[in-house]
Enzyme design. Structure first.
Site, PDB file in Angstrom:
ATOM      1  N   GLY A 128       2.741  -8.696   7.062  1.00  0.00           N
ATOM      2  CA  GLY A 128       4.042  -8.311   7.608  1.00  0.00           C
ATOM      3  C   GLY A 128       4.140  -8.464   9.122  1.00  0.00           C
TER       4      GLY A 128
ATOM      5  N   HIS B  29      -3.935  -2.453  -2.370  1.00  0.00           N
ATOM      6  CA  HIS B  29      -3.188  -3.063  -1.264  1.00  0.00           C
ATOM      7  C   HIS B  29      -3.441  -2.222  -0.006  1.00  0.00           C
ATOM      8  CE1 HIS B  29       0.142  -4.435   1.215  1.00  0.00           C
ATOM      9  NE2 HIS B  29       0.221  -5.492   0.409  1.00  0.00           N
TER      10      HIS B  29
ATOM     11  N   SER C 293       1.597 -12.897   5.744  1.00  0.00           N
ATOM     12  CA  SER C 293       2.564 -13.737   6.466  1.00  0.00           C
ATOM     13  C   SER C 293       2.588 -15.180   5.981  1.00  0.00           C
ATOM     14  CB  SER C 293       2.305 -13.662   7.980  1.00  0.00           C
ATOM     15  OG  SER C 293       2.509 -12.337   8.434  1.00  0.00           O
TER      16      SER C 293
ATOM     17  N   GLU D   1      -1.532  -1.224   2.194  1.00  0.00           N
ATOM     18  CA  GLU D   1      -0.537  -0.159   2.411  1.00  0.00           C
ATOM     19  C   GLU D   1      -0.888   1.086   1.601  1.00  0.00           C
ATOM     20  OE1 GLU D   1       2.994  -2.448   1.567  1.00  0.00           O
ATOM     21  OE2 GLU D   1       2.593  -3.640   3.361  1.00  0.00           O
TER      22      GLU D   1
ATOM     23  N   GLY E  47       4.474 -11.274   0.489  1.00  0.00           N
ATOM     24  CA  GLY E  47       5.332 -10.099   0.666  1.00  0.00           C
ATOM     25  C   GLY E  47       6.718 -10.516   1.115  1.00  0.00           C
ATOM     26  N   GLY E  48       6.974 -10.440   2.415  1.00  0.00           N
ATOM     27  CA  GLY E  48       8.308 -10.673   2.982  1.00  0.00           C
ATOM     28  C   GLY E  48       9.000 -11.924   2.463  1.00  0.00           C
TER      29      GLY E  48
ATOM     30  N   ASN F 102       4.952  -9.827  -3.933  1.00  0.00           N
ATOM     31  CA  ASN F 102       4.866  -8.375  -3.810  1.00  0.00           C
ATOM     32  C   ASN F 102       6.164  -7.897  -3.162  1.00  0.00           C
ATOM     33  OD1 ASN F 102       4.226  -5.725  -3.475  1.00  0.00           O
ATOM     34  ND2 ASN F 102       2.698  -6.038  -1.864  1.00  0.00           N
ATOM     35  N   TRP F 103       7.060  -7.383  -4.004  1.00  0.00           N
ATOM     36  CA  TRP F 103       8.379  -6.972  -3.492  1.00  0.00           C
ATOM     37  C   TRP F 103       8.327  -5.621  -2.788  1.00  0.00           C
ATOM     38  CZ3 TRP F 103      11.922  -8.258  -8.307  1.00  0.00           C
ATOM     39  CH2 TRP F 103      12.153  -9.646  -8.343  1.00  0.00           C
ATOM     40  N   LYS F 104       7.242  -4.899  -2.946  1.00  0.00           N
ATOM     41  CA  LYS F 104       7.117  -3.557  -2.348  1.00  0.00           C
ATOM     42  C   LYS F 104       8.341  -2.701  -2.737  1.00  0.00           C
ATOM     43  CE  LYS F 104       4.601  -5.819   1.305  1.00  0.00           C
ATOM     44  NZ  LYS F 104       4.038  -5.787   2.630  1.00  0.00           N
TER      45      LYS F 104
ATOM     46  N   GLU G  96      -6.446 -10.195   1.950  1.00  0.00           N
ATOM     47  CA  GLU G  96      -5.275  -9.934   2.785  1.00  0.00           C
ATOM     48  C   GLU G  96      -5.722  -9.252   4.075  1.00  0.00           C
ATOM     49  OE1 GLU G  96      -1.436  -9.817   0.440  1.00  0.00           O
ATOM     50  OE2 GLU G  96      -2.220  -7.787   0.408  1.00  0.00           O
TER      51      GLU G  96
END
Ligand code: PEP
Length: 253
Positions: A172, A94, A212, A96, A233-234, A9-11, A166
């Site tokens: 994150g 998600h 994470s 977010e 993600g990150g 997930n590059w956001k 998640e």
């Protein structure tokens, strides 16, 4: 069919050039039996669709879709638009989007239906906040997200879905759920879906963990029997880290 996959997930990160460079490195380095889905920014989906031709282990996802099919919704993107680009997957729900864009289960259920109508597989995210976990409400929260977001689906639809657990407190933050904590919730999710749809249907559904994941902790998470892969993600923004994570789920043969 194997339930194993790894989703990036590059956001709202990376340039188009960075994106191509990262995909090229991943495609060159992971084994041909790996199954990798990249949720790229919407603006890159079309050029990246061309770029992944011939890269058989790489697939594309959108990060969001509108719940209506067409109309006066400036700036939005519909399921038929994604389908016309040949996009195979789309992240839905998600945290977010649930938090910053106030997306509720009812709207998410409509998004899921739109995607199925247009032949796109939803990657449906669920998970509790830290406060909900500390109050012992994890299972109630996850149950409600699944019931309200997915239980309107027919057997032949839900058996195609991907679910990502998640925990919001792990996204994150650098603080992943332990493999045991994640395994417990994953096993619960499969049991809950089994109660409604039966074992044959529930057994088809890949259950991903997200929150994470790193090159260091991926293996211990993916080793658990109810964890089929990860939503990353990150760590998916760095080619070396992401490749290690993919290899943790798809070791070289
Ligand atoms: C995510 O955003 O889906 C996610 C899991 O992020 P991170 O890996 O950075 O925690």
């Amino acid at each position: 069919m194997s339930r194993k996959l790894v989703v990036a997930n590059w956001k709202m990160n990376l340039t188009l050039e960075d994106s191509k460079d990262l995909i090229q490195k991943v495609a060159n380095s992971v084994s041909f039996h790996a199954y990798v889905v990249i949720a790229a920014p919407a603006a890159y989906l079309h050029p990246l669709k061309d770029f992944i031709v011939g890269k058989k282990n790489i697939h594309l996802a959108a990060q969001n879709v509108h719940h209506e099919e067409f109309g006066a919704f400036t700036g939005e993107l519909s399921a038929p638009m994604l389908a016309s680009l040949g996009i195979e997957y789309c992240i839905i729900g998600h945290s977010e989007r649930r938090i910053h864009f106030k997306e509720k289960n009812e709207i998410l259920a409509q998004k899921v239906s739109q995607l199925f109508k247009h032949g796109i597989c939803p990657i449906y995210c669920v998970g509790e906040t830290l406060e909900q976990r500390e109050k012992g409400k994890t299972y109630d929260v996850v149950k409600k997200q699944i019931k309200e977001g997915l239980f309107h689906l027919k057997d032949e639809e839900i058996e195609q879905i991907i679910i990502a657990y998640e925990p919001v407190w792990a996204i994150g933050t650098g603080k992943n759920a332990t493999p045991e904590q994640a395994e417990e919730v994953h096993a619960f999710i499969r049991k809950y879906i089994t109660q409604k749809y039966g074992e044959e249907v529930a057994d088809e559904i890949p259950l991903l963990y997200g929150g994470s994941i790193t090159a260091q902790n991926a293996k211990s998470l993916f080793e658990k029997p109810s964890i089929d892969g990860g939503l990353v993600g990150g760590a998916s923004l760095n080619a070396e880290d992401f490749i290690q994570i993919i290899k943790a789920n798809f070791p070289d043969k």
